[in-house]
Motif scaffolding. Structure first.
Motif, PDB file in Angstrom:
ATOM      1  N   GLU A 217       8.603  -8.708  -1.618  1.00  0.00           N
ATOM      2  CA  GLU A 217       7.961  -8.971  -2.756  1.00  0.00           C
ATOM      3  C   GLU A 217       9.268 -10.714  -3.820  1.00  0.00           C
ATOM      4  O   GLU A 217      10.200  -9.953  -3.432  1.00  0.00           O
ATOM      5  CB  GLU A 217       7.778  -7.977  -3.986  1.00  0.00           C
ATOM      6  CG  GLU A 217       9.163  -6.818  -4.055  1.00  0.00           C
ATOM      7  CD  GLU A 217       9.623  -5.987  -2.714  1.00  0.00           C
ATOM      8  OE1 GLU A 217       9.042  -6.338  -2.076  1.00  0.00           O
ATOM      9  OE2 GLU A 217       9.719  -4.840  -3.887  1.00  0.00           O
TER      10      GLU A 217
ATOM     11  N   HIS B   4      -0.430  -5.653  -2.411  1.00  0.00           N
ATOM     12  CA  HIS B   4       0.249  -5.367  -2.447  1.00  0.00           C
ATOM     13  C   HIS B   4       3.000  -6.278  -2.785  1.00  0.00           C
ATOM     14  O   HIS B   4       2.457  -5.714  -4.395  1.00  0.00           O
ATOM     15  CB  HIS B   4       0.980  -4.691  -1.460  1.00  0.00           C
ATOM     16  CG  HIS B   4       2.322  -3.868  -1.555  1.00  0.00           C
ATOM     17  ND1 HIS B   4       1.968  -2.182  -1.237  1.00  0.00           N
ATOM     18  CD2 HIS B   4       3.205  -3.341  -1.543  1.00  0.00           C
ATOM     19  CE1 HIS B   4       3.432  -1.688  -1.242  1.00  0.00           C
ATOM     20  NE2 HIS B   4       4.027  -2.798  -1.880  1.00  0.00           N
ATOM     21  N   GLU B   5       1.968  -6.878  -2.910  1.00  0.00           N
ATOM     22  CA  GLU B   5       2.970  -8.090  -2.661  1.00  0.00           C
ATOM     23  C   GLU B   5       3.785  -8.580  -3.792  1.00  0.00           C
ATOM     24  O   GLU B   5       4.282  -8.300  -5.105  1.00  0.00           O
ATOM     25  CB  GLU B   5       3.728  -8.585  -1.517  1.00  0.00           C
ATOM     26  CG  GLU B   5       4.195  -8.035   0.090  1.00  0.00           C
ATOM     27  CD  GLU B   5       4.887  -6.872  -0.163  1.00  0.00           C
ATOM     28  OE1 GLU B   5       5.405  -6.849  -1.342  1.00  0.00           O
ATOM     29  OE2 GLU B   5       4.800  -6.036   0.561  1.00  0.00           O
TER      30      GLU B   5
ATOM     31  N   HIS C 214       4.059  -6.782  -7.051  1.00  0.00           N
ATOM     32  CA  HIS C 214       5.166  -5.668  -7.429  1.00  0.00           C
ATOM     33  C   HIS C 214       5.933  -7.562  -8.335  1.00  0.00           C
ATOM     34  O   HIS C 214       7.238  -6.961  -9.288  1.00  0.00           O
ATOM     35  CB  HIS C 214       6.042  -6.761  -5.577  1.00  0.00           C
ATOM     36  CG  HIS C 214       6.239  -4.889  -5.366  1.00  0.00           C
ATOM     37  ND1 HIS C 214       6.454  -3.743  -5.706  1.00  0.00           N
ATOM     38  CD2 HIS C 214       6.047  -5.420  -3.831  1.00  0.00           C
ATOM     39  CE1 HIS C 214       6.972  -3.066  -4.705  1.00  0.00           C
ATOM     40  NE2 HIS C 214       6.157  -3.433  -3.881  1.00  0.00           N
TER      41      HIS C 214
ATOM     42  N   GLU D  52       7.410   1.909  -5.797  1.00  0.00           N
ATOM     43  CA  GLU D  52       6.354   0.969  -4.016  1.00  0.00           C
ATOM     44  C   GLU D  52       5.137   2.448  -4.556  1.00  0.00           C
ATOM     45  O   GLU D  52       3.646   1.361  -4.003  1.00  0.00           O
ATOM     46  CB  GLU D  52       7.608   1.589  -3.355  1.00  0.00           C
ATOM     47  CG  GLU D  52       8.100   1.273  -3.337  1.00  0.00           C
ATOM     48  CD  GLU D  52       8.227  -0.829  -2.262  1.00  0.00           C
ATOM     49  OE1 GLU D  52       6.968  -1.079  -2.467  1.00  0.00           O
ATOM     50  OE2 GLU D  52       8.507  -1.743  -2.059  1.00  0.00           O
TER      51      GLU D  52
ATOM     52  N   TYR E 270       5.682   5.813  -0.416  1.00  0.00           N
ATOM     53  CA  TYR E 270       4.700   4.857  -0.511  1.00  0.00           C
ATOM     54  C   TYR E 270       3.868   6.512  -0.796  1.00  0.00           C
ATOM     55  O   TYR E 270       3.157   5.537  -2.219  1.00  0.00           O
ATOM     56  CB  TYR E 270       4.672   4.381   0.733  1.00  0.00           C
ATOM     57  CG  TYR E 270       5.674   2.602   0.151  1.00  0.00           C
ATOM     58  CD1 TYR E 270       4.865   2.000   0.166  1.00  0.00           C
ATOM     59  CD2 TYR E 270       7.314   2.985   0.672  1.00  0.00           C
ATOM     60  CE1 TYR E 270       6.677   0.249   0.469  1.00  0.00           C
ATOM     61  CE2 TYR E 270       8.396   2.099   1.496  1.00  0.00           C
ATOM     62  CZ  TYR E 270       7.488   0.783   0.586  1.00  0.00           C
ATOM     63  OH  TYR E 270       8.814  -0.375   1.110  1.00  0.00           O
TER      64      TYR E 270
HETATM   65 ZN   LIG Z   1       6.319  -3.041  -1.816  1.00  0.00          ZN
END
Ligand SMILES: [Zn+2]
Length: 634
Positions: free
Chosen positions: A268, A297-298, A301, A331, A402
């Motif tokens: 990220e 997901h990224e 971030h 995370e 996570y």
């Molecule tokens: Zn991550």
């Protein structure tokens, strides 16, 4: 808004030296990427006398000391046309000492970096920490630097850096491109991808600020993403905007590498993300499933991790160790939202979301390492847990924060919905927590656990301190399945895998055949040749004293094969006899009896009609009718 007491306290540790505020100039030459070498020419404004230069060691987003100083070769320093002697710091391997001669106003650094993972004949991916050098003991947000990137003729460049001239990435001119001056902190946060097969696509054009996806690949066709995928990624931009209610970038670039050689990444950044998969990663819906949450997901971030960062994970340089506590937010909440946004934007279906959640939750629930380690400890020890290895992985736990975090935030989301009679959800929390200060450019705003608790209480009054303490700080022999159950589902084990597990297995088996999945039955991770990589502690095979590193060579008197093992598990269900194994450990052979009669077991999610279907609500789009418009930039 910024928490100034934290930033001031950190900044006071540093003495800002009296070097000129003219920017460092760095030219990154990626034209030797096919030879696995990048080069940098760096001019650093200095004053005569002793000088310590450094490279980044603690890399944001990797949660560890993963800098690339060991890849540096051909390092030379010159001033006034003369080569300078240098000496590495005796303790800090990233520090280089030299003496600037009288009359010199700048030092020129040349270095090459050996790039084994992220470069191919057609692709170069640059995370700047592998080339950057700058004065040590100075806050990196205070060091100006002006970058230029050189790529082979005919290659395109994707990055969130701002070109100084008119630059059309899709023209793929190649050669040098100059970018506007920034800071060392921001340059480290602004990777570059370049390639011969390059496309930049604009996304969700009605959303401001602008979003793009830049794609490079080893095969010409792969970088020209399918219109369906571009629509889904545009939906992702829309859904994230609605879910988070703010943004903290001037422009956002998804950087995507599709390559079996240079792929395999997810890192990220504030205004971009460095995403890599195999070359077929987005080629069709089948391949896409195992990468469904990567971009979401990224992208998440940018809000959770980059803009809002646990105070202990932010340091004003890249030399001070980062502390991993609160990674179950950084995370964990990202893991939750990455999968939710992937489902909302169509990158996966709601059924696939549930299938994948079942696999993740089951993996946590059948992890004996949770009997000795808290989730908090997996976060604190993050920097030594990146690749724990397969042996006894179920006892080690690794980076469980996570997936534990995913279950925790699902629990919190469903709880908020229930406590508020469906008037509120985690979206309300994220608008408060991730949107402090409104829309901003790239910025780091640190937080601590108390702020998290205060913001949750602002959404709905509850014992959030106790809620977090119970799940994070205590030993919990079982995974937090409350969110799944309150969400209207049950995690159960059936004698056949879910549709998604079958699909993912068919895709991965075509390239790298997988062994039989007998983790929830026998308690073994086993390869196609019978090699055992992990044994579930206390499971049927564990009770029979099997160990990682052994090889299963025969099952019930027949040579091991995936089919024979499955047949033996099925046969044992209606028999009182144990399953007979012949095990090989180094040169030794021994018979083993495994007393197991419960048949095949695979994790799946089944609907509980007595409860409201919150999981369905959670995976429903926030945007009512997404426009279908993804267009290539001119
Ligand atoms: Zn991550």
């Amino acid at each position: 808004m910024l928490r100034p007491f934290l930033l001031l306290a950190a900044a006071s540790l540093f003495i800002v030296p009296a070097f000129s505020q003219a920017p460092i100039r760095i030219t990154a030459d990626l034209s030797q990427a096919p030879r696995k070498l990048y080069s940098a020419e760096i001019d650093i404004p200095v004053e005569p006398g002793p000088l310590e230069l450094t490279m980044p060691e603690w890399i944001p987003g990797t949660h560890g000391p993963t800098g690339r100083v060991t890849d540096v070769v051909n390092l030379t320093f010159t001033a006034n046309g003369k080569t300078l002697l240098w000496r590495r710091d005796d303790v800090d391997m990233y520090g280089f000492h030299l003496t600037v001669p009288a009359g010199a106003t700048s030092v020129h650094v040349h270095l090459d970096s050996v790039v084994t993972a992220r470069a191919s004949d057609k692709i170069a991916v640059l995370e700047w920490e592998r080339l950057m050098m700058y004065p040590a003991h100075v806050p990196v947000a205070k060091i100006p630097i002006q970058p230029t990137v050189i790529v082979p003729a005919g290659w395109g460049i994707g990055t969130a850096l701002t070109p100084t001239g008119s630059y059309d990435p899709n023209a793929k001119v190649g050669g040098p491109t100059e970018f506007a001056a920034t800071t060392v902190e921001q340059l480290e946060d602004s990777p570059v991808i370049a390639g011969e097969y390059f496309h930049e696509f604009a996304l969700a054009p009605e959303i401001s600020p602008k979003h793009y996806i830049d794609v490079v690949s080893d095969q010409p066709k792969d970088s020209n993403l399918r219109p369906e995928v571009l629509d889904e990624i545009s939906n992702l931009v829309r859904e994230a905007s609605a879910a988070y209610g703010s943004h903290h970038y001037h422009v956002y670039h998804f950087l995507l590498t599709l390559s079996d050689i240079a792929g395999g990444e997810g890192l990220e950044h504030g205004q971009s993300s460095d995403n890599g998969t195999g070359e077929l990663g987005f080629a069709d819906a089948r391949h896409q499933l195992s990468n469904a949450d990567l971009l979401a997901h990224e992208f998440t971030h940018s809000w959770n991790g980059k803009y809002r960062r646990p105070a202990t994970l932010y340091q004003p340089d890249f030399a001070t160790p980062q502390v991993g506590e609160l990674l179950w937010v950084y995370e964990g909440m990202t893991q939750y939202m990455g999968n939710v946004l992937a489902a909302r934007s169509g990158l996966e279906t709601p059924a696939q979301y549930r299938d994948r959640l079942a696999i993740s939750a089951a993996n946590l629930d059948y992890k004996p390492g949770r009997d000795w380690r808290t989730t908090d400890d997996t976060a604190i020890a993050s920097s030594i847990s990146r690749r724990p290895g397969p042996d006894w992985a179920n006892l080690k736990r690794g980076q469980d924060y996570y997936q534990e975090g995913e279950l925790l935030w699902l629990d919190a989301d469903t709880l908020i919905r229930q406590l508020t009679n469906d008037q509120k959800s985690i979206t309300d929390f994220q608008h408060i927590f991730l949107g402090k200060g409104g829309n901003t450019g790239p910025l780091i705003v640190p937080y601590n656990r108390q702020e998290l608790i205060d913001d949750l209480n602002q959404v709905v009054k509850y014992d959030w301190a106790g809620f977090l303490h119970d799940r994070v700080d205590l030993i919990n022999p079982h995974a937090d399945l409350a969110g799944i159950e309150r969400g209207g589902y049950k995690l159960v084990y059936e004698d056949h895998p879910s549709a998604s597990e079958k699909l993912e297995e068919s895709v991965s088996s075509a390239r790298r055949p997988r062994g039989p999945d007998v983790w929830y039955s026998l308690g073994l991770r086993i390869g196609t040749d019978g090699s055992i990589s992990d044994v579930r502690w206390g499971g049927p095979a564990g009770k029979a004293d099997l160990a990682p590193g052994e090889k299963l060579i025969a099952v019930n008197g027949r040579a091991f094969s995936t089919e024979n093992l499955h047949d033996a598990i099925v046969a044992a269900k209606s028999s009182k006899d144990p399953i007979h194994f012949l095990m090989q450990t180094e040169d030794y052979i021994r018979p083993v009896s495994v007393d197991y009669h419960d048949g095949e077991r695979y994790p799946v999610m089944v609907r509980d009609d007595s409860k409201k279907d919150y999981l369905d609500e959670i995976t429903t789009t926030l945007i009512k009718s997404p426009a279908k418009t993804a267009v290539a930039t001119k």
